[in-house]
Design a protein around this motif. Structure first.
Motif, PDB file in Angstrom:
ATOM      1  N   GLY A 165       1.090  -0.799   0.296  1.00 37.40           N
ATOM      2  CA  GLY A 165      -0.083   0.015  -0.362  1.00 37.40           C
ATOM      3  C   GLY A 165       0.501   1.487   0.084  1.00 37.40           C
ATOM      4  N   GLY A 166       0.389   2.559  -0.445  1.00 37.45           N
ATOM      5  CA  GLY A 166       0.474   3.483  -0.760  1.00 37.45           C
ATOM      6  C   GLY A 166       2.166   3.537  -1.404  1.00 37.45           C
ATOM      7  N   LYS A 216       8.679   8.116   2.083  1.00 37.95           N
ATOM      8  CA  LYS A 216       7.716   7.915   3.117  1.00 37.95           C
ATOM      9  C   LYS A 216       6.319   8.141   2.171  1.00 37.95           C
ATOM     10  N   PRO A 217       5.050   7.648   3.012  1.00 34.76           N
ATOM     11  CA  PRO A 217       4.324   7.222   1.925  1.00 34.76           C
ATOM     12  C   PRO A 217       3.051   8.848   2.431  1.00 34.76           C
ATOM     13  N   ASP A 218       3.127   9.231   1.561  1.00 38.46           N
ATOM     14  CA  ASP A 218       1.852  10.881   2.222  1.00 38.46           C
ATOM     15  C   ASP A 218       0.154  10.139   2.673  1.00 38.46           C
ATOM     16  N   GLU A 219      -0.056  11.232   2.683  1.00 37.59           N
ATOM     17  CA  GLU A 219      -0.815  11.096   3.969  1.00 37.59           C
ATOM     18  C   GLU A 219      -2.578  10.286   2.533  1.00 37.59           C
ATOM     19  N   GLU A 265      -3.969   4.188   2.990  1.00 39.45           N
ATOM     20  CA  GLU A 265      -4.186   2.513   1.776  1.00 39.45           C
ATOM     21  C   GLU A 265      -3.518   1.712   2.899  1.00 39.45           C
ATOM     22  N   ILE A 266      -2.487   2.120   3.561  1.00 34.27           N
ATOM     23  CA  ILE A 266      -1.552   1.353   4.341  1.00 34.27           C
ATOM     24  C   ILE A 266      -2.304   0.719   5.256  1.00 34.27           C
ATOM     25  N   PHE A 267      -3.233   1.332   5.832  1.00 35.30           N
ATOM     26  CA  PHE A 267      -4.072   1.060   7.257  1.00 35.30           C
ATOM     27  C   PHE A 267      -5.358   0.386   7.098  1.00 35.30           C
ATOM     28  N   ARG A 268      -5.807   0.205   5.114  1.00 37.80           N
ATOM     29  CA  ARG A 268      -6.823  -0.342   5.180  1.00 37.80           C
ATOM     30  C   ARG A 268      -5.853  -1.795   4.697  1.00 37.80           C
ATOM     31  N   LYS A 269      -5.272  -1.521   4.363  1.00 34.76           N
ATOM     32  CA  LYS A 269      -4.399  -3.138   3.421  1.00 34.76           C
ATOM     33  C   LYS A 269      -3.939  -4.118   4.629  1.00 34.76           C
ATOM     34  N   MET A 270      -3.235  -3.219   5.694  1.00 37.10           N
ATOM     35  CA  MET A 270      -3.316  -4.204   6.674  1.00 37.10           C
ATOM     36  C   MET A 270      -3.913  -4.836   7.324  1.00 37.10           C
ATOM     37  N   ILE A 271      -5.140  -3.683   7.457  1.00 35.95           N
ATOM     38  CA  ILE A 271      -6.531  -3.890   8.514  1.00 35.95           C
ATOM     39  C   ILE A 271      -7.430  -4.972   7.663  1.00 35.95           C
TER      40      ILE A 271
END
Length: 485
Positions: A226-227, A394-397, A402-408
């Motif tokens: 993600g991201g 580093k990922p932007d906002e 997206e990283i939170f969404r995919k990891m969750i």
């Protein structure tokens, strides 16, 4: 590329068959796991994997088709016994599907008692006087692709197994299509006679059928990253060039031989390397500093030569990762002391070995990662050695959301089950992304790990009945990791 065809009244779509075959080189790929079939067929599973034989590596297509309740997993078996088709059973089934923990406990408790009673009465044992018969065998063939599958029929008709092997160098998308047809043919033979026993059904064989949850980084795919949309897009293009050598040869094009990925720590460079290997369907070989650097004079040079000597002999697609590349050949050309001369010698041999690697063995691609690109001499990473240089920022906002969404989503898919909900509804991923300013993917993973650990410890102390992870839990974990009040 999507292939669509009809069989026995069903519409079948196979999406990116070449990608599925490539992924099967690394890990078994399970297909049809969520597909449903008319009674009496309860499940049909198709797996594509890789195996070594005396004649060389092969792709293995194996399938199982079951009509037996006893062949289901234990929880499903118990529920099949208890729920039945009466109104109460139907109501309980709906409550379980909605995640009602009380209904789940009722069914599991009654089901366990039922199974114990069956066992005590001896009803779980084969009937006396009915000895087991040997399974029957046959062959199903698809003339178009030239695929033959050995078929084993259980004597009571409750289980059918199919297996076919194709040499790895000869396997084509047509073989996957043929195997899907043979599986559906075997399913149709178990159904009531009809000209179209699967009428109205639709089966999609695609990457969505591949389990998305990576229990280890070895199994990670580009879909799970993600991201980093631009980086992932560039790596997908490299994977396409690797998987289609015939197109490269037709146009006289040379795919990239080396990739340099650089960026801050924790941005996922090593993970991206593994994901690229899985996207290609390549073996993964990681080279770390201790495997090269040797305190004895000439030892480091011998080690680097041996690594490339082995690389020239690989007969399957292989990605070689030089992690923390700067620690191996940093500051090439600097200084005149003995240590600098040793480093220069290693760097010089690395250049020589990279010069003709792709001509000698096009199955190999080299990836180097570093947090400090300024420490790597430009001559080492010039075009022709490292043709692609990718910055991994580093990922932007939006990337963090997206990283939170995919990891969750991956955690929920791995751990949630009827009666257990891991994450509460109403999570505000945009707010979490705003709070986590400056965090990398590794940082976000750590924030989630801390929340999971806190919930697990609470569960251990109380014996269960712990509330799901909430927005407040995640926000607190992010603030604590960043040292914010």
């Amino acid at each position: 590329m999507t292939e669509s065809f009809r069989y026995a009244g069903a519409t079948v779509e196979i999406v990116e068959a070449a990608t599925i075959l490539a992924a099967a080189r690394v890990n078994p790929v399970e297909l049809l796991r969520r597909a449903t079939f008319p009674p009496p067929v309860r499940r049909a599973e198709l797996t594509v994997s890789s195996a070594g034989t005396a004649a060389g590596p092969v792709h293995v297509f194996s399938a199982e088709i079951s009509t037996s309740v006893s062949d289901l997993p234990q929880k499903e078996r118990i529920r099949a016994v208890v729920l039945g088709n009466d109104p109460v059973g139907t109501l309980l089934a709906k409550r379980i599907e909605a995640g009602d923990p009380i209904a789940t406990r009722i069914v599991d408790g009654v089901g366990t008692a039922a199974v114990a009673a069956y066992r005590k009465l001896g009803l779980d044992r084969p009937s006396a006087g009915a000895p087991d018969r040997e399974p029957e065998t046959a062959v199903l063939a698809d003339a178009t692709a030239g695929l033959q599958a050995a078929v084993t029929y259980q004597a009571d008709g409750s289980l059918v197994r199919l297996r076919a092997e194709v040499p790895r160098d000869d396997v084509r998308p047509e073989h996957l299509t043929a195997m899907v047809r043979l599986v559906l043919q075997a399913v149709s033979e178990l159904l009531p006679p009809s000209s179209e026993p699967l009428a109205g059904r639709r089966y999609v064989i695609s990457r969505e059928s591949i389990p998305r949850v990576a229990t280890t980084t070895q199994e990670v795919t580009l879909d799970q990253v993600g991201g980093l949309a631009d980086v992932v897009g560039e790596l997908r293009q490299i994977a396409v060039s690797f998987r289609h050598p015939e197109a490269m040869a037709r146009w006289g094009a040379r795919r990239p031989q080396g990739i340099l990925m650089y960026g801050p720590p924790g941005t996922g460079k090593t993970m991206l390397s593994r994901a690229l290997a899985n996207e290609i369907g390549a073996d993964f070989r990681e080279i770390r500093t201790p495997e090269i650097l040797d305190k004895w004079l000439g030892g480091s040079e011998r080690n680097i030569k041996q690594i490339f000597r082995d690389a020239r002999r690989y007969r399957v697609p292989t990605l070689i990762l030089f992690d923390e590349f700067d620690s191996i050949i940093s500051y090439a050309g600097a200084g005149g002391d003995a240590a600098s001369q040793a480093i220069n010698a290693v760097a010089g041999i690395f250049k020589q070995e990279m010069n003709d690697l792709i001509e000698v063995n096009p199955n190999v691609i080299v990836v180097a990662t570093t947090n400090f690109p300024h420490r790597v001499d430009d001559s080492l990473i010039r075009s022709g050695r490292f043709d692609v240089k990718i910055s991994v920022p580093k990922p932007d906002e939006a990337g963090r959301a997206e990283i939170f969404r995919k990891m969750i989503a991956q955690l929920a898919a791995a751990h949630e089950e009827p009666g257990f909900t891991m994450f509460a509804d109403g999570l505000d991923l945009a707010e979490l992304a705003r709070l986590s300013h400056g965090m990398t993917g590794a940082d976000i993973k750590e924030a989630l790990r801390r929340v999971q650990l806190a919930k697990a410890m609470q569960d251990a102390r109380t014996g269960g009945m712990v509330d799901p992870i909430t927005q407040h839990d995640l926000a607190d974990s992010v603030r604590n990791l960043l040292g914010l009040p």
